[in-house]
Design an enzyme around this catalytic site. Structure first.
Site, PDB file in Angstrom:
ATOM      1  N   PHE A   1       2.742  -7.755   6.083  1.00  0.00           N
ATOM      2  CA  PHE A   1       3.662  -8.205   5.037  1.00  0.00           C
ATOM      3  C   PHE A   1       3.312  -7.482   3.736  1.00  0.00           C
ATOM      4  CE2 PHE A   1       4.990 -12.247   2.459  1.00  0.00           C
ATOM      5  CZ  PHE A   1       6.083 -11.565   1.956  1.00  0.00           C
ATOM      6  N   CYS A   2       4.289  -6.785   3.155  1.00  0.00           N
ATOM      7  CA  CYS A   2       4.117  -6.094   1.873  1.00  0.00           C
ATOM      8  C   CYS A   2       2.945  -5.108   1.962  1.00  0.00           C
ATOM      9  CB  CYS A   2       3.939  -7.125   0.760  1.00  0.00           C
ATOM     10  SG  CYS A   2       3.968  -6.441  -0.907  1.00  0.00           S
ATOM     11  N   VAL A   3       1.959  -5.209   1.061  1.00  0.00           N
ATOM     12  CA  VAL A   3       0.812  -4.295   1.109  1.00  0.00           C
ATOM     13  C   VAL A   3       0.054  -4.462   2.422  1.00  0.00           C
ATOM     14  CG1 VAL A   3      -1.305  -3.576  -0.066  1.00  0.00           C
ATOM     15  CG2 VAL A   3       0.632  -4.372  -1.395  1.00  0.00           C
TER      16      VAL A   3
END
Length: 523
Positions: A249-251
Site C-alpha cells: 500500500f502506497c510506499v
C-alpha cells in the site's frame, strides 16, 4: 492582464452596488460561508463575496504567468495557500458565526477554543477528531492475532483465521512506513485485514517501528534487506510454502516491488501474485507533491539528515510529513479545524480515519533521502538497471507474477494515472482497477457500506500505454472494489487447507498479542 483588471473592477463595482441596494444583496457561493450569518447583513455578504472575487482574481493572475511550468505550479500553489489562509472565516473579528456563538455562550466558546489550542500545542499537532475516543488495541487495530517475529525495523503480525479452512498460500501486507499499519485495521466493519481473513486467507501484516535515534542512520537498503525481504522469508518459513501472495500500500508497494526485484535478480521468485494499492513505481507524474522536490531541496535534506550530514543521519519527523500532506488540502484538513476547534470551541467529532491520520511516524533520514532522490527527483526505479539496491542492479521487468494494480480517482498523493503506469513496467499479467474518492477513503471502502463506485476495463487484460486510453474502455460499477480483488486473489492463493491451530511456528513463536508494542510508540 488588462482584461483581468477590467473584469475585476466591473465585478467589484457590481458587488458594491448590489450590497447598497435594499434587495438582492450578494450571496457568497462557498460552503465556508453557507451559514445564514454570512448573508444576514449586507456587510457580511459583501465581505465574503469580495474575498471570493479577490481569490479568483489572484488565481487568474497566477495562471497567466509565463515561464517554467514547475515554477508556475509553485506560484499557483503558494497563491492558493495564501488565499485559503486569508479567508475571513478564519478570523474571529471577521467571522459572524463565531461571534454569534461567543455571544450566545457568554464567551464560553472562546474559552474552550483557547483550551483546545493550548492542548494541540502541547501534543504537537492539530486535533482533527476527538482523540480521547480511540485507543489502539481497544477500539482500533482490534483484529485478533499475535506478533510472531520482530527486529529493529518491524514486528510481523499473524492474524487468527476466521474460517475452518484457509488458502494454502498466505498473504503478506506491506503498509506504508510513513504511517501506522492500522489504517488497514481500523474497526471490524472497515478493516481490510479482517476482510481478507474472512475470505479464507492466512494474513500477515508488517507493523513498522516508529524510528528513533537508534535507527537514524538506517538506509533504503536496510528497509529492503532487513525488513521487507526478511518479512517475506519469515512468512514462507512459518507457513512452509515456497511462495506467498503479497500486497503493498502506497510506499509499502514501492518497498515491496523493490524487494521482489532484488530477489528476482538473485534468482528467487517468492511471490505468486502481487497487489499494489495507490503505489508509485514510475514517478513521472507525482501530482502536487512534485512542487516540493527539486535538486536544492533534496541536497538540503541529504546534508541535514542524510548520509552526507555531519552526524551521518538524522530523523525525518512525522509531524513535518503530516503537515505537508494536510496543506495539500488546506481548507479541509487545516482551516476547517482552525474555525471549528479554536474560533467556535467545538470539539471535532470522533472519526477513526482522522485519528489514524494524526498518529504520525518518523523515518530514518538516509532512507528518506534515498527515496526522494531516486524516485521523486530522478525516477530511477522505472529505468532498468539505473540504480543498485542491496548490491543488485534493479530491473522491474524481472517481475513476471500476476499483479493487481489499484488507483483512486481523486487521489492527490498518488494520482491515478501514476498508479496506472505500473501496469507498463512489469512483464506479468496485470489487472487494473480504479476506485472513486481519494488516497485513503478510496482504499478503505468495505462492501457492506454500499458506498462509492469503481471502474474496470471493458477489454479484459488489455492495458494501453496511457491511463486516458484505458479509461475510454472502462465500465463503472456501484460499490466497493474489494470483492473484485478478493475474487482475483482467490485464483492465485492455492487450494484450501485446514486452518492452523496455532499462530507462528516452532522457530517463530508468538511474542505478544496484536497489535504489538511498535505501533504504540508515538512520534
Amino acid at each position: 492582464m488588462s482584461r483581468i483588471q477590467q473584469e475585476y473592477v466591473e465585478q467589484a463595482t457590481a458587488l458594491w452596488n448590489q450590497s447598497l441596494a435594499q434587495q438582492g444583496q450578494p450571496k457568497p457561493d462557498d460552503r465556508r460561508f453557507a451559514a445564514p450569518e454570512w448573508s444576514s447583513t449586507p456587510a457580511n455578504a459583501f465581505m465574503a463575496s469580495m474575498y471570493l472575487l479577490n481569490a479568483r482574481t489572484l488565481q487568474r493572475l497566477a495562471d497567466s504567468l509565463s515561464g517554467d511550468e514547475k515554477a508556475r505550479d509553485r506560484v499557483r500553489f503558494a497563491v492558493q495557500q495564501w488565499v485559503d489562509a486569508a479567508a475571513p472565516s478564519n478570523f474571529l473579528a471577521l467571522n459572524p458565526e463565531a461571534q454569534k456563538k461567543a455571544i450566545e455562550t457568554k464567551g464560553e466558546s472562546i474559552t474552550q477554543g483557547l483550551q483546545m489550542l493550548l492542548s494541540d500545542i502541547r501534543q504537537g499537532h492539530m486535533s482533527q477528531t476527538d482523540e480521547s475516543v480511540f485507543e489502539v488495541g481497544r477500539n482500533v487495530a482490534t483484529s485478533e492475532g499475535s506478533v510472531v517475529f520482530e527486529n529493529e525495523y518491524l514486528q510481523l503480525i499473524e492474524y487468527k483465521p476466521l474460517t475452518d479452512k484457509v488458502h494454502a498460500l498466505p498473504l503478506l501486507i506491506v503498509p506504508p512506513c510513513i504511517n501506522k499499519f492500522y489504517i488497514l485495521d481500523l474497526q471490524p466493519d472497515n478493516s481490510l485485514v479482517r476482510f481478507a481473513v474472512s475470505q479464507g486467507h492466512r494474513v500477515f501484516v508488517i507493523s513498522w517501528v516508529n524510528a528513533d535515534d537508534d535507527l537514524a542512520q538506517s538506509t533504503w537498503d536496510d528497509y529492503i534487506e532487513k525488513a521487507t525481504i526478511e518479512a517475506i522469508n519469515v512468512v514462507r518459513e512459518i507457513t512452509a510454502t515456497k511462495q506467498i501472495n503479497a500486497l503493498g500500500f502506497c510506499v509499502g508497494g514501492t518497498l515491496l516491488a523493490t524487494a521482489l526485484a532484488v530477489m528476482a535478480a538473485r534468482g528467487e521468485k517468492p511471490v505468486a501474485s502481487m497487489t499494489l494499492l495507490t503505489t508509485f513505481l514510475d514517478f513521472t507524474n507525482t501530482g502536487t507533491l512534485d512542487l516540493f522536490v527539486d535538486e536544492a531541496m533534496v541536497q538540503m535534506r541529504e546534508t541535514s539528515i542524510g548520509e552526507r550530514s555531519p552526524q551521518g543521519g538524522g530523523l525525518m519527523r512525522g509531524g513535518e510529513l503530516a503537515a505537508t500532506f494536510s496543506f495539500l488540502r488546506a481548507n479541509d484538513l487545516v482551516w476547517n479545524y482552525v474555525v471549528g476547534n479554536y474560533l467556535k470551541g467545538e470539539k471535532p467529532p470522533a472519526f477513526d480515519l482522522l485519528y489514524w491520520n494524526g498518529d504520525s511516524t518518523n523515518l530514518p533520514g538516509p532512507m528518506y533521502c534515498w527515496y526522494l532522490r531516486n524516485t521523486y527527483l530522478e525516477n530511477k526505479l522505472s529505468q532498468p538497471n539505473a540504480v543498485t539496491v542491496c548490491g543488485e542492479p534493479l530491473d522491474l521487468r524481472r517481475l513476471d507474477m500476476p499483479t493487481f494494480v489499484y488507483g483512486s480517482r481523486e487521489d492527490h498523493i498518488v494520482p491515478w494515472d501514476g498508479a496506472y503506469a505500473s501496469t507498463q513496467l512489469m512483464q506479468g499479467p496485470a489487472t487494473f482497477v480504479l476506485g472513486a474518492s481519494g488516497h485513503i477513503a478510496g482504499v478503505i471502502n468495505p462492501p457492506q457500506k454500499h458506498k462509492r463506485s469503481y471502474w474496470t476495463s471493458g477489454t479484459a487484460g488489455t492495458h494501453p500505454p496511457t491511463a486516458k486510453a484505458w479509461m475510454a474502455t472502462a465500465q463503472e460499477h456501484p460499490g466497493s472494489w474489494w470483492m473484485t480483488w478478493a475474487e482475483w486473489l482467490g485464483t492465485h492463493a492455492g487450494k484450501q487447507v485446514a486452518s492452523p491451530k496455532q499462530l507462528g511456528s516452532k522457530k517463530h513463536r508468538p511474542i505478544e498479542a496484536a497489535p504489538g508494542r511498535y505501533v504504540l510508540r508515538k512520534a
